[in-house]
Design an enzyme around this catalytic site. Structure first.
Site, PDB file in Angstrom:
ATOM      1  N   ARG A 123      -4.542  -6.907  -1.131  1.00  0.00           N
ATOM      2  CA  ARG A 123      -5.041  -6.485   0.185  1.00  0.00           C
ATOM      3  C   ARG A 123      -6.569  -6.526   0.239  1.00  0.00           C
ATOM      4  O   ARG A 123      -7.174  -6.037   1.183  1.00  0.00           O
ATOM      5  CB  ARG A 123      -4.553  -5.071   0.517  1.00  0.00           C
ATOM      6  N   HIS A 182       6.202   0.881  -0.356  1.00  0.00           N
ATOM      7  CA  HIS A 182       5.995  -0.350   0.415  1.00  0.00           C
ATOM      8  C   HIS A 182       7.306  -0.942   0.905  1.00  0.00           C
ATOM      9  O   HIS A 182       7.312  -1.722   1.853  1.00  0.00           O
ATOM     10  CB  HIS A 182       5.270  -1.393  -0.438  1.00  0.00           C
ATOM     11  N   SER A 192      -0.542   7.115   0.450  1.00  0.00           N
ATOM     12  CA  SER A 192      -1.785   7.196   1.223  1.00  0.00           C
ATOM     13  C   SER A 192      -1.571   6.897   2.705  1.00  0.00           C
ATOM     14  O   SER A 192      -2.143   7.561   3.566  1.00  0.00           O
ATOM     15  CB  SER A 192      -2.829   6.233   0.654  1.00  0.00           C
ATOM     16  N   ASP A 201      -0.242  -2.634   4.822  1.00  0.00           N
ATOM     17  CA  ASP A 201      -1.526  -3.038   4.246  1.00  0.00           C
ATOM     18  C   ASP A 201      -1.417  -4.123   3.188  1.00  0.00           C
ATOM     19  O   ASP A 201      -2.266  -5.009   3.113  1.00  0.00           O
ATOM     20  CB  ASP A 201      -2.326  -1.837   3.733  1.00  0.00           C
ATOM     21  N   ARG A 202      -0.367  -4.089   2.377  1.00  0.00           N
ATOM     22  CA  ARG A 202      -0.229  -5.104   1.327  1.00  0.00           C
ATOM     23  C   ARG A 202       0.697  -6.260   1.748  1.00  0.00           C
ATOM     24  O   ARG A 202       1.051  -7.096   0.922  1.00  0.00           O
ATOM     25  CB  ARG A 202       0.255  -4.461   0.024  1.00  0.00           C
TER      26      ARG A 202
END
Length: 510
Positions: free
Chosen positions: A191, A123, A62, A263-264
Site C-alpha cells: 500500500r 483484510h 486500525s 487499503d491493501r
C-alpha cells in the site's frame, strides 16, 4: 470547562496486558506514558469484537478502530456484513456477483478470484472465497481460478498450509476451481507505492512469470527451506503437468477481488482497472475488457464494480467539528495517514471545511524493525510547530510504530519503537499543556502487547486486549466500561461542543 486545543493521540497497536513475557509495552522504558497514567484520570477501553462491529472474539485493527473512533458509534464492519449476507443467503443473489458470472458465461471466459487466504478477519476471510466457489457452481460457471495471497501477519507467520489445504478441500467438495498463482501479501497487497512489488504479482497473474510449482504445498516447502515465511513468499505460478500455467488473466475474463479492507487492495486493483495507470509498464498482455469486481468500495481511484456498497456515516467527529466552526488537523506518517483521514471520516476522501492535513513520509525500508522509530520524530517536529502556532482547535494524531513494528514479531525492535513514541508523546503533551490544551491518549487495538508468544514464537497478529485511555485533565474521573466509540463524544465534551444524535457513544467523563 472547554479546553483548546484538544488532541486525540492514537498510539497504534498499543494494548495492555498483565503478562510481561513477549510484551513490548511492558518491557519498554516509557516514562512519559507512565507519568500521565499515574497523574491523570485513566481507564481502559474495549477495541475488539462486537465492541467495534466485528464478530465476537475478533481482534480489532486500525481501519476498524479509526472508523469507530471517528464515528462516535459502533460501525458494523464489512466482515460482519458479508458474513451475515452469506448466512442469510443474500450473498448468493448479489447482482454484482451475478453480472460477473454472467459475463464469463457469455464470453466463454474465466472467473478469477483474488484474495488473502486467511481467517485473520482483518483484510479478508477465506469463508468468503468458499462462498464465491459455491455460488460459481450454482451459476454454472465452468472455469474458476484462485490467485491466493498468503498472510502470515494477521495469522501465524507459517500457517499457510492450513489455508491452502482448506482451499483444495473446497475445490474437491464443489468440483470446481483451481489454484493459479500464490503470492506473499508483501507483494500483492503493498500500500506504499512500492510498484516493483506489485509488478511481480501482476506478471505472475498475467504473464505466468515467476517461480513455478506443481502445487501450493510444494511452493511452501521450498519457501520455508529458504527461510521465506508466508508474508514474503515470492509471487509464483502453479503449473499443469506439462509446465504451462494453470491459468493467466486474459482479455474478457472477470475478476472478483475478495478482500474487504480497501487499503491493501487498492494498488493491485488500480493495475487492472485504470487505463491511465503509470506505476509500471503493464506490457502487451494487459487484459482488455476485464470485468473487475471489488468486494467492497476500495477507492474512487479503482474503476471496478462494487458488490457491497458503503453505508453512509453522517455526523462523524470531523463533520461535527466543521459544522460547529472548530478547526482541525489530521497528522500521521504514510502508513497510518489513510486511517486519520479517510477512515476517521467514515470513508470520506475529502477534507471538511476547517480541516488541514499533514502527511509525513514513512521511511523507505524493507521492514520497519530495521528502523523502529519510523518517522515519529518528524511527525512530532511538525506537530509541535503547529501547536505553537495555535492554528487548530482539535488535533487527530497517529503514531504508527507500536503496530507497524509489532507486526515483525520481534521484541527488541518493538520495545525501541515504543520508547521512541514515548519520547515524542512527551514533547506533544508538553506543548499542548503549555497552550492550555488537553490530550486524550489512547490506542485503536492491541499488537505490541504480545509480539512473542509464551512458548517463544513470533506473534505478528493483533490482540484482543484492552487499550488505554488517559485524559490530561485533573479533577474528573473516567468510567471503566468504555469502547472506542466513546472517544469522539469525549472530545466534544472537553471542547464544550454539542454531540449529534447519530453518535451513540457516550463521553467517558463521569
Amino acid at each position: 470547562m472547554s479546553k483548546k486545543p484538544v488532541a486525540l493521540i492514537i498510539l497504534d497497536g498499543f494494548g495492555l496486558r498483565e503478562e510481561e513475557k513477549g510484551n513490548a509495552v511492558a518491557h519498554a522504558q516509557k516514562p512519559n506514558f507512565d507519568r500521565y497514567w499515574n497523574e491523570f484520570p485513566h481507564a481502559t477501553l474495549r477495541a475488539d469484537g462486537e465492541n467495534v462491529g466485528l464478530p465476537e472474539g475478533q481482534m480489532g485493527n486500525s481501519e476498524v478502530g479509526h472508523l469507530n473512533i471517528g464515528a462516535g458509534r459502533i460501525v458494523y464492519q464489512s466482515l460482519t456484513r458479508v458474513n451475515l449476507s452469506i448466512r442469510e443467503g443474500d450473498f448468493f443473489k448479489n447482482e454484482t456477483f451475478i453480472k460477473a458470472m454472467d459475463h464469463v458465461k457469455e464470453k466463454q471466459s474465466a472467473l478469477h478470484i483474488y484474495g488473502l487466504l486467511s481467517d485473520g478477519g482483518i483484510h479478508s476471510h477465506i469463508d468468503h472465497i468458499y462462498a464465491l466457489l459455491d455460488m460459481a457452481k450454482q451459476q454454472n460457471v465452468e472455469r474458476v481460478y484462485v490467485h491466493g495471497f498468503l498472510d502470515g501477519r494477521d495469522v501465524g507467520p507459517t500457517s499457510a498450509e492450513v489455508y491452502l489445504k482448506g482451499l483444495q478441500d473446497k475445490f474437491d467438495e464443489v468440483g470446481l476451481g483451481k489454484l493459479a498463482t500464490v503470492h506473499g501479501r508483501y507483494y500483492a497487497m503493498d500500500r506504499d507505492k512500492r510498484w516493483d512489488r506489485v509488478e511481480k504479482s501482476y506478471r505472475a497473474m498475467v504473464y505466468g512469470e515467476g517461480p513455478s510449482y506443481k502445487n501450493g504445498l510444494e511452493l511452501l516447502d521450498d519457501s520455508y527451506k529458504n527461510n521465506i515465511v508466508d508474508e514474503f513468499v515470492i509471487p509464483s505460478v502453479i503449473t499443469e503437468e506439462d509446465g504451462t500455467p494453470v491459468a493467466t488473466v486474459k482479455d474478457d475474463d472477470a475478476v472478483i477481488f475478495c478482500n474487504f479492507r480497501p487499503d491493501r487492495a487498492i494498488q493491485l486493483s488500480q493495475v487492472f482497472t485504470n487505463e491511465d495507470f503509470r506505476g509500471f509498464d503493464r506490457g502487451e498482455k494487459m487484459p482488455k475488457r476485464l470485468h473487475f469486481v471489488c468486494l467492497t468500495k476500495f477507492s474512487e481511484t479503482v474503476k471496478g464494480f462494487v458488490a457491497f456498497k458503503p453505508t453512509n456515516l453522517d455526523n462523524t467527529l470531523g463533520e461535527v467539528l466543521s459544522q460547529q466552526n472548530y478547526t482541525q488537523l489530521r497528522i500521521a506518517e504514510t502508513e497510518k495517514y489513510p486511517h486519520v483521514t479517510f477512515f476517521f471520516s467514515g470513508g470520506r476522501e475529502d477534507e471538511f471545511p476547517g480541516e488541514e492535513r499533514i502527511l509525513i513520509n514513512s521511511p523507505k525500508v524493507a521492514t520497519y524493525d530495521l528502523k523502529p522509530e519510523m518517522s515519529a520524530y518528524e511527525v512530532t517536529d511538525a506537530l509541535v510547530k503547529e501547536i505553537e502556532g495555535e492554528k487548530h482547535d482539535v488535533i487527530i494524531l497517529n503514531f504508527a510504530n507500536p503496530d507497524m513494528v509489532g507486526h515483525s514479531g520481534m521484541l527488541e525492535p518493538t520495545v525501541k519503537a515504543i520508547e521512541a513514541v514515548d519520547e515524542c508523546l512527551g514533547r506533544v503533551v508538553d506543548a499542548l499543556l503549555q497552550k492550555g490544551g488537553a490530550a486524550i491518549i489512547t490506542a485503536d487495538h492491541g499488537n505490541a502487547d504480545e509480539v512473542v508468544t509464551l512458548d517463544g514464537k513470533p506473534m505478528t497478529a493483533h490482540t484482543t486486549n484492552k487499550v488505554p485511555v488517559i485524559v490530561t485533565e485533573k479533577g474528573i474521573t473516567l468510567r471503566e466500561d468504555g469502547i472506542l466509540a466513546d472517544l469522539a463524544p469525549t472530545v466534544l465534551d472537553l471542547l464544550g461542543a454539542d454531540k449529534p444524535k447519530e453518535m451513540t457513544g457516550k463521553t467517558l467523563k463521569q
